[in-house]
Scaffold this motif. Sequence first.
Motif, PDB file in Angstrom:
ATOM      1  N   GLN A  65       0.821  -1.210   0.000  1.00 21.20           N
ATOM      2  CA  GLN A  65       0.000   0.000   0.000  1.00 21.20           C
ATOM      3  C   GLN A  65       0.856   1.261   0.000  1.00 21.20           C
ATOM      4  O   GLN A  65       1.996   1.260   0.462  1.00 21.20           O
ATOM      5  CB  GLN A  65      -0.955  -0.007   1.196  1.00 21.20           C
ATOM      6  N   LEU A  66       0.264   2.319  -0.555  1.00 16.68           N
ATOM      7  CA  LEU A  66       0.878   3.639  -0.631  1.00 16.68           C
ATOM      8  C   LEU A  66       0.181   4.543   0.373  1.00 16.68           C
ATOM      9  O   LEU A  66      -1.061   4.602   0.396  1.00 16.68           O
ATOM     10  CB  LEU A  66       0.731   4.201  -2.053  1.00 16.68           C
ATOM     11  N   THR A  72       5.663   3.495   1.276  1.00 16.71           N
ATOM     12  CA  THR A  72       4.948   2.265   0.983  1.00 16.71           C
ATOM     13  C   THR A  72       5.154   1.281   2.129  1.00 16.71           C
ATOM     14  O   THR A  72       6.093   1.401   2.913  1.00 16.71           O
ATOM     15  CB  THR A  72       5.438   1.624  -0.326  1.00 16.71           C
ATOM     16  N   SER A  74       4.332  -3.151   3.071  1.00 18.38           N
ATOM     17  CA  SER A  74       3.863  -4.423   2.538  1.00 18.38           C
ATOM     18  C   SER A  74       3.883  -5.483   3.635  1.00 18.38           C
ATOM     19  O   SER A  74       4.557  -5.338   4.650  1.00 18.38           O
ATOM     20  CB  SER A  74       4.745  -4.872   1.377  1.00 18.38           C
TER      21      SER A  74
END
Length: 119
Positions: A65-66, A72, A74
């Motif tokens: 996700q940003l 980011t 993960s």
Amino acid sequence: MARSLDGLVLVPVADQAPGQVGRKTRFAYHEQDGRVWAEYGGGDVVRGYLVGTRVQDTVDFRYVQLRPDGTTASGRCVSVVAELPDGRVRLEETWTWESQEGSGTSVVEQPLERAAESI
């Protein structure tokens, strides 16, 4: 086995820590032949994606996700698919960040309102 996730919009039942999914996040799920993927966004997530597999009522996936600050994140998640008494679908999730420290549990489910907002 609980019904397919394909075409469902799921939402968290509670907010997580800042920079993570929360009640304003919407997940648009897809499922085909044991493969599961979703796009998500809202709240502290600008855009997110998950991809994985489903065996019976267990979904095993990775997510990325940003965030609004441009960073980011993960991780990996294993979810158990359940059907609520009113017919809505719920995922009971156990997740672990891979890009940072932390792990936990969360729940996402179909919202009570029939016309859920899109991502």
